[in-house]
Write an enzyme that holds these catalytic residues in place. Structure first.
Site, mmCIF file in Angstrom:
data_model
loop_
_atom_site.group_PDB
_atom_site.id
_atom_site.type_symbol
_atom_site.label_atom_id
_atom_site.label_comp_id
_atom_site.label_asym_id
_atom_site.label_seq_id
_atom_site.Cartn_x
_atom_site.Cartn_y
_atom_site.Cartn_z
ATOM 1 N N GLU A 183 7.199 -11.651 14.718
ATOM 2 C CA GLU A 183 6.882 -12.214 15.582
ATOM 3 C C GLU A 183 7.415 -13.334 16.145
ATOM 4 O OE1 GLU A 183 2.943 -12.930 18.690
ATOM 5 O OE2 GLU A 183 2.898 -11.980 17.078
ATOM 6 N N ARG A 242 0.871 -1.088 -0.145
ATOM 7 C CA ARG A 242 0.212 -0.129 0.338
ATOM 8 C C ARG A 242 0.550 1.351 -0.376
ATOM 9 N NH1 ARG A 242 -2.170 -4.144 2.398
ATOM 10 N NH2 ARG A 242 -1.195 -3.608 5.126
#
Length: 176
Positions: A96, A59
Protein backbone atom coordinates in the site's frame (compact mmCIF):
# COMPACT_ATOMS: atom_id res chain seq x y z
CA UNK A 1 -15.28 -26.77 7.57
CA UNK A 2 -17.38 -24.73 10.00
CA UNK A 3 -15.33 -25.94 12.97
CA UNK A 4 -12.14 -24.78 11.21
CA UNK A 5 -13.67 -21.37 10.64
CA UNK A 6 -14.88 -21.29 14.24
CA UNK A 7 -11.33 -22.06 15.42
CA UNK A 8 -9.97 -18.90 13.73
CA UNK A 9 -9.93 -15.84 15.99
CA UNK A 10 -10.86 -12.41 14.64
CA UNK A 11 -9.07 -9.44 16.17
CA UNK A 12 -10.72 -6.11 15.27
CA UNK A 13 -8.63 -3.04 14.44
CA UNK A 14 -5.32 -4.91 14.11
CA UNK A 15 -2.77 -3.93 12.90
CA UNK A 16 -4.66 -0.67 12.30
CA UNK A 17 -8.20 0.65 12.70
CA UNK A 18 -10.73 -0.89 10.31
CA UNK A 19 -8.80 -4.14 9.76
CA UNK A 20 -10.33 -7.42 10.94
CA UNK A 21 -7.24 -9.61 11.52
CA UNK A 22 -7.93 -13.32 10.98
CA UNK A 23 -5.64 -15.18 13.39
CA UNK A 24 -4.95 -18.82 12.54
CA UNK A 25 -2.81 -19.38 15.64
CA UNK A 26 -5.99 -20.32 17.53
CA UNK A 27 -6.69 -22.93 14.84
CA UNK A 28 -3.13 -24.23 15.14
CA UNK A 29 -3.49 -24.84 18.88
CA UNK A 30 -6.66 -26.89 18.30
CA UNK A 31 -5.34 -30.34 17.35
CA UNK A 32 -8.58 -31.41 15.63
CA UNK A 33 -8.91 -28.20 13.59
CA UNK A 34 -5.20 -28.13 12.70
CA UNK A 35 -5.25 -31.75 11.52
CA UNK A 36 -8.48 -31.23 9.56
CA UNK A 37 -7.04 -28.11 7.89
CA UNK A 38 -3.87 -29.91 6.80
CA UNK A 39 -5.85 -32.92 5.56
CA UNK A 40 -8.17 -30.62 3.58
CA UNK A 41 -5.23 -28.69 2.10
CA UNK A 42 -3.54 -31.94 1.03
CA UNK A 43 -6.62 -33.79 -0.28
CA UNK A 44 -6.89 -32.08 -3.70
CA UNK A 45 -3.22 -32.89 -4.36
CA UNK A 46 -3.12 -36.49 -3.14
CA UNK A 47 -2.01 -38.58 -6.09
CA UNK A 48 -0.88 -35.55 -8.09
CA UNK A 49 2.77 -35.28 -8.89
CA UNK A 50 4.00 -32.60 -6.49
CA UNK A 51 7.77 -32.30 -6.06
CA UNK A 52 7.91 -29.53 -3.46
CA UNK A 53 5.78 -27.37 -1.25
CA UNK A 54 6.74 -23.71 -0.92
CA UNK A 55 5.47 -21.90 2.17
CA UNK A 56 5.31 -18.14 2.58
CA UNK A 57 6.76 -16.64 5.76
CA UNK A 58 5.75 -17.13 8.51
CA UNK A 59 2.51 -19.05 9.04
CA UNK A 60 3.01 -20.62 5.61
CA UNK A 61 6.07 -22.34 7.07
CA UNK A 62 3.95 -24.12 9.69
CA UNK A 63 1.19 -25.10 7.29
CA UNK A 64 3.48 -25.77 4.33
CA UNK A 65 5.80 -27.96 6.38
CA UNK A 66 2.85 -30.08 7.49
CA UNK A 67 1.47 -30.27 3.93
CA UNK A 68 4.91 -31.26 2.58
CA UNK A 69 5.17 -33.97 5.23
CA UNK A 70 1.75 -35.37 4.31
CA UNK A 71 2.65 -35.34 0.59
CA UNK A 72 6.12 -36.85 1.33
CA UNK A 73 7.89 -34.06 -0.57
CA UNK A 74 10.48 -31.41 0.21
CA UNK A 75 9.77 -27.93 1.54
CA UNK A 76 11.04 -24.55 0.32
CA UNK A 77 10.67 -21.46 2.51
CA UNK A 78 9.72 -18.23 0.76
CA UNK A 79 11.27 -15.65 3.08
CA UNK A 80 11.25 -11.92 3.51
CA UNK A 81 14.29 -10.20 2.00
CA UNK A 82 17.55 -10.57 3.91
CA UNK A 83 16.60 -13.64 5.98
CA UNK A 84 18.31 -16.37 3.95
CA UNK A 85 22.06 -17.08 3.96
CA UNK A 86 23.79 -17.88 0.71
CA UNK A 87 22.85 -16.92 -2.85
CA UNK A 88 19.20 -16.02 -3.31
CA UNK A 89 16.67 -15.07 -5.95
CA UNK A 90 14.44 -12.11 -5.14
CA UNK A 91 11.07 -10.78 -6.31
CA UNK A 92 9.80 -7.34 -5.30
CA UNK A 93 6.15 -6.42 -4.97
CA UNK A 94 4.07 -3.37 -4.22
CA UNK A 95 2.59 -2.63 -0.84
CA UNK A 96 0.00 0.00 0.00
CA UNK A 97 2.88 2.35 0.87
CA UNK A 98 6.16 1.25 -0.73
CA UNK A 99 7.59 -2.09 -1.77
CA UNK A 100 8.76 -5.32 -0.18
CA UNK A 101 10.50 -8.43 -1.48
CA UNK A 102 10.54 -12.18 -0.99
CA UNK A 103 13.45 -14.54 -1.58
CA UNK A 104 14.30 -18.20 -1.98
CA UNK A 105 17.68 -19.86 -2.12
CA UNK A 106 18.97 -19.94 -5.70
CA UNK A 107 19.24 -23.75 -5.47
CA UNK A 108 15.87 -24.31 -3.72
CA UNK A 109 13.99 -25.45 -6.83
CA UNK A 110 15.19 -27.64 -9.69
CA UNK A 111 14.06 -26.91 -13.27
CA UNK A 112 10.52 -28.12 -13.95
CA UNK A 113 9.77 -29.18 -10.36
CA UNK A 114 6.05 -29.12 -9.67
CA UNK A 115 5.44 -26.84 -6.69
CA UNK A 116 2.41 -26.24 -4.49
CA UNK A 117 2.34 -22.82 -2.79
CA UNK A 118 0.94 -22.66 0.76
CA UNK A 119 0.04 -19.82 3.11
CA UNK A 120 -2.49 -19.12 5.81
CA UNK A 121 -4.43 -16.34 4.09
CA UNK A 122 -4.98 -14.81 0.65
CA UNK A 123 -6.05 -11.16 0.74
CA UNK A 124 -4.93 -8.90 -2.12
CA UNK A 125 -2.58 -11.61 -3.38
CA UNK A 126 0.51 -9.42 -3.61
CA UNK A 127 2.83 -11.70 -1.66
CA UNK A 128 1.52 -14.87 -3.31
CA UNK A 129 1.84 -13.23 -6.75
CA UNK A 130 5.48 -12.35 -6.00
CA UNK A 131 6.15 -15.86 -4.67
CA UNK A 132 4.72 -17.46 -7.83
CA UNK A 133 6.81 -15.21 -10.08
CA UNK A 134 9.89 -15.99 -8.00
CA UNK A 135 9.30 -19.74 -8.11
CA UNK A 136 8.73 -19.59 -11.86
CA UNK A 137 11.97 -17.65 -12.34
CA UNK A 138 13.71 -20.48 -10.48
CA UNK A 139 12.25 -22.93 -13.02
CA UNK A 140 9.27 -24.24 -11.05
CA UNK A 141 5.93 -25.26 -12.48
CA UNK A 142 3.59 -23.79 -9.84
CA UNK A 143 0.67 -26.20 -10.06
CA UNK A 144 -1.51 -24.67 -7.36
CA UNK A 145 -1.85 -22.42 -4.37
CA UNK A 146 -3.71 -23.36 -1.21
CA UNK A 147 -4.72 -21.26 1.77
CA UNK A 148 -6.71 -21.71 4.95
CA UNK A 149 -8.50 -18.36 4.55
CA UNK A 150 -9.67 -16.36 1.54
CA UNK A 151 -10.81 -12.75 1.80
CA UNK A 152 -12.64 -12.75 -1.56
CA UNK A 153 -13.62 -9.07 -1.41
CA UNK A 154 -9.91 -8.19 -1.73
CA UNK A 155 -9.49 -10.16 -4.98
CA UNK A 156 -6.33 -12.13 -4.22
CA UNK A 157 -7.57 -15.54 -5.33
CA UNK A 158 -8.73 -14.11 -8.67
CA UNK A 159 -5.31 -12.46 -9.05
CA UNK A 160 -3.57 -15.81 -8.53
CA UNK A 161 -5.92 -17.62 -10.93
CA UNK A 162 -5.19 -14.90 -13.53
CA UNK A 163 -1.57 -16.10 -13.36
CA UNK A 164 -2.80 -19.55 -14.43
CA UNK A 165 -2.46 -21.03 -10.94
CA UNK A 166 -5.49 -22.83 -9.45
CA UNK A 167 -6.25 -21.36 -6.04
CA UNK A 168 -8.05 -23.16 -3.19
CA UNK A 169 -9.06 -22.04 0.30
CA UNK A 170 -10.77 -23.84 3.16
CA UNK A 171 -12.86 -20.95 4.49
CA UNK A 172 -13.67 -17.39 3.51
CA UNK A 173 -14.53 -14.23 5.40
CA UNK A 174 -16.38 -11.33 3.80
CA UNK A 175 -14.82 -7.89 4.00
CA UNK A 176 -11.16 -7.11 4.58
Amino acid sequence: MDFIKDAIRTIPDYPKPGIMFRDVTTMLKDARAFRAAIDAMVQPWAGAKIDKVAGIEARGFILGGAVAHQLSVGFTPVRKKGKLPGRTLEESYELEYGTDAVEIHADAIAETERVLLVDDLIATGGTADAAIKLLRRAGADVVGATFVIDLPDLGGSKRIEALGVPCASLVSFEGG
